[in-house]
Design an enzyme around this catalytic site. Structure first.
Site, short mmCIF file in Angstrom:
data_model
loop_
_atom_site.label_atom_id
_atom_site.label_comp_id
_atom_site.label_asym_id
_atom_site.label_seq_id
_atom_site.Cartn_x
_atom_site.Cartn_y
_atom_site.Cartn_z
N THR A 15 9.23 65.85 -87.38
CA THR A 15 9.77 66.37 -86.13
C THR A 15 10.15 65.27 -85.14
O THR A 15 10.72 65.55 -84.10
CB THR A 15 8.73 67.29 -85.44
OG1 THR A 15 7.56 66.52 -85.17
CG2 THR A 15 8.36 68.47 -86.33
N GLY A 16 9.81 64.02 -85.46
CA GLY A 16 10.06 62.92 -84.53
C GLY A 16 11.50 62.46 -84.50
O GLY A 16 12.35 62.94 -85.26
N ALA A 17 11.76 61.48 -83.63
CA ALA A 17 13.13 60.95 -83.47
C ALA A 17 13.65 60.38 -84.79
O ALA A 17 14.79 60.61 -85.17
CB ALA A 17 13.15 59.88 -82.38
N VAL A 18 12.79 59.64 -85.49
CA VAL A 18 13.21 59.05 -86.76
C VAL A 18 13.17 60.10 -87.87
O VAL A 18 14.07 60.18 -88.72
CB VAL A 18 12.33 57.84 -87.13
CG1 VAL A 18 12.65 57.34 -88.54
CG2 VAL A 18 12.52 56.71 -86.12
N ARG A 43 -0.60 68.30 -84.12
CA ARG A 43 0.08 68.76 -82.92
C ARG A 43 1.44 69.42 -83.20
O ARG A 43 1.81 70.40 -82.58
CB ARG A 43 0.28 67.54 -81.98
CG ARG A 43 0.66 67.86 -80.56
CD ARG A 43 0.48 66.61 -79.69
NE ARG A 43 1.29 65.50 -80.19
CZ ARG A 43 2.50 65.15 -79.72
NH1 ARG A 43 3.00 65.82 -78.71
NH2 ARG A 43 3.16 64.14 -80.23
N CYS A 132 13.33 48.12 -86.30
CA CYS A 132 14.75 48.42 -86.10
C CYS A 132 15.55 47.20 -85.65
O CYS A 132 16.64 46.93 -86.18
CB CYS A 132 14.91 49.54 -85.08
SG CYS A 132 13.84 49.38 -83.64
N GLN A 159 17.88 47.14 -76.12
CA GLN A 159 17.39 48.19 -76.99
C GLN A 159 17.37 49.58 -76.35
O GLN A 159 16.97 49.74 -75.20
CB GLN A 159 15.99 47.82 -77.51
CG GLN A 159 16.05 46.58 -78.40
CD GLN A 159 14.72 46.21 -79.05
OE1 GLN A 159 14.31 45.07 -78.97
NE2 GLN A 159 14.06 47.15 -79.71
N SER A 162 15.61 55.53 -77.54
CA SER A 162 15.19 56.35 -78.68
C SER A 162 14.21 55.61 -79.58
O SER A 162 13.45 56.25 -80.31
CB SER A 162 16.41 56.81 -79.49
OG SER A 162 17.17 55.70 -79.89
N LYS A 223 7.42 40.79 -84.01
CA LYS A 223 7.94 41.48 -85.20
C LYS A 223 9.26 40.86 -85.63
O LYS A 223 9.47 40.55 -86.81
CB LYS A 223 8.18 42.98 -84.90
CG LYS A 223 6.95 43.85 -84.79
CD LYS A 223 7.40 45.29 -84.46
CE LYS A 223 6.39 46.01 -83.60
NZ LYS A 223 6.94 47.24 -82.97
N HIS A 252 20.76 49.85 -80.74
CA HIS A 252 20.33 48.58 -80.18
C HIS A 252 21.49 47.59 -80.26
O HIS A 252 22.23 47.57 -81.26
CB HIS A 252 19.17 47.98 -80.99
CG HIS A 252 17.89 48.75 -80.90
ND1 HIS A 252 17.65 49.71 -79.95
CD2 HIS A 252 16.77 48.69 -81.67
CE1 HIS A 252 16.43 50.20 -80.12
NE2 HIS A 252 15.88 49.61 -81.16
#
Lengths: 350, 350
Positions: A15-18, A43, A132, A159, A162, A223, A252
């Protein structure tokens, strides 16, 4: 006649953005799915989602969820990956993990297929999807490095919100509306949920993505530095990063300075190298004001490169502007590419 | 008892984004004004403006406007400056010009008072105010360069829309509202008015400020490169710039990489140098998420510096995040500082 083999696929964090972009990508690429399992935290469990005309109820992820799963795409946060990826692997699934949990684990390949696809082969059940901002940069630099070598990179990022998830997008939207109406801005999520301070992102720029490390760099910056070296199998390449969150929804952008090893390389040679690279699109014609922007790259799976020019002082130095949809090539698209590669190359079996 | 001498001051471009800030700054600094003359192009002439409780009608600027003017602050575009600055000088005024018209003229000092105030002395009637993005960068770098030397700068900018004037601010606002309501964005001004193409700035990033030069750099980027060398009286310092317009109203931010000459310099030494510098404020405490942002710097006359850290590979390399209100220190404030210096040092007479 060939029969296509089909696979049981789980998407964790559906259900997430990704996660939603993972489903879109699986659909777009017509991924050979037998059974699809949509998983989430407690959740979000119970949510209804549609995939290729069929309704699915999102289920709470447990170790047992991964029985009979061939490929599991994880994007539900590092903690969840740490807990459930070994359980999925124990049950025979191969995990493509989009969190930072395993990226720097020497046992786990960190892969951008256009750059180091072969690394997938050596997996032990988990393949990590890079950050990303790293993915689009190394994709753009790979054709340059292959032809001319690469000693040094200095990147400043631009960036999208999202990258911080759907709730951060809601915050940007709410703050933008409040600002335009002359109201006070409520900041409750960014730059980093759970940190000491929050700052408005609407009509602002926040030079912090993820938490600060002891050396003064943010985790996002580290990262980019560490993942680039790992993906390129080169500890000697010098990488410096400054990561900044900006008030746009998707894609980005990156201002990249790169020093190549060879002398006398021309802008034309760089443009040609990038034109010929897989997954990278040259959009570079200053005379006609052609260059990529976050809005123009949004929704597209490629990495776009423009503004290529030679440093005015350093013959080996070049500047580039690299833009890509952070939820697609920066996350979902790259993860599904890794899954495709596992199948295509018969690398699913450890 | 000392009597303060008063001066006849003209502000050309009074109705513009910078012009209104010039009036605010003259007021805030209680500038010793005898008569104030507000000038503009024909288009804006007739507008009513208030200054220190008194009403003024903006008049169309002509050569004769500058009779009896002591100090003229110009901010009405390069073409107007080219035409009217010599006329003003001919009539005895000293012009502080905020356009790019005379910045690289060897006869014209280009001044950031905290950096090279002494250069004002050699003026021949015109003193140029540097480009906004240059001013804040050299102000931040000056204390570092003074103590440790400086061989190289690589900057990526995050620039506010107000740098493109009031109409561009209206465009950002209108586009933002349209975007949030799901309507199409009309782009009619940015990145550069009168150019071939326009792109939306709302929720986007445009890697073009001002027109492209033949070498692939934009004029904004070349301004940062050339002006930095001129202000620092150092043609050998290497400067590279990537300039990007972003969807916020006020303040430019900059990700600056700098290489000093001395070995072994520490972050603490840099912080101390910046803390002690005039006009520059250190806002740098990662542990407590303290760093400047465009919103926090807006409306303030200082240059704010944070995120200072050492490069992980180069002992002489440092990264900084520099933010300042582009209409104040980047334009109006710096211009009025130059005017104050002319008076204070008795440099008005050529």
């Amino acid at each position: 006649m060939t029969t296509t083999q089909l696979y049981n696929v789980a998407v964790l964090g559906a259900t997430g953005a990704v996660g939603t972009k993972m489903l879109e990508t699986l659909d777009k690429k017509n991924f050979p799915i037998k059974d699809l399992l949509l998983l989430s935290s407690k959740r979000s469990a119970g949510a209804e989602m549609e995939f290729q005309g069929k309704k699915y109820t999102v289920q709470e992820a447990t170790p047992e969820s991964f029985e009979n799963i061939d490929i599991a795409l994880f994007s539900a946060g590092g903690g969840v990956s740490k807990q459930l990826a070994p359980e999925a692997v124990k049950r025979g699934a191969v995990v493509v993990d989009n969190t930072s949990a395993y990226r720097m684990d020497p046992e786990v390949p960190l892969v951008v297929p256009e750059v180091n696809e072969e690394d997938i082969k050596s997996h032990n059940g988990i393949i990590a999807n890079p950050n990303c901002s790293t993915i689009q940069m190394v994709a753009a630099l790979k054709p340059i490095r292959d032809l001319f070598g690469m000693s040094r990179v200095i990147v400043s990022t631009y960036q999208a919100v999202s990258g911080a998830g759907n709730e951060a997008l809601d915050e940007l939207r709410a703050q933008s509306e409040a600002f335009l109406q002359g109201e006070d801005l409520k900041a409750e999520l960014l730059p980093v949920t759970g940190e000491k301070k929050y700052y408005p992102i609407a009509f602002n720029a926040l030079p912090q993505i993820d938490v600060f490390q002891e050396n003064g760099y943010t985790f996002e910056e580290m990262k980019m530095i560490n993942e680039t070296k790992k993906i390129m199998h080169d500890d000697t390449v010098q990488v410096a990063a400054t990561c900044v969150r900006l008030p746009f929804f998707t894609s980005h952008a990156e201002s990249v300075y790169v020093e190549v090893d060879k002398s006398g390389v021309t802008v034309e040679q760089l443009k040609e190298a990038i034109s010929n690279a897989e997954g990278v699109v040259l959009e570079d014609d200053p005379e006609n004001q052609v260059y990529p922007t976050p809005l123009s790259a949004a929704g597209k799976p490629d990495v776009f490169v423009g503004r290529i020019r030679k440093d005015l002082d350093n013959d080996k130095g070049f500047h580039l502007w690299v833009v890509s949809d952070n939820l697609l090539k920066g996350a979902a698209w790259n993860s599904v590419q890794i899954a495709e590669s596992l199948i295509k190359n018969n690398w699913l079996q450890k």
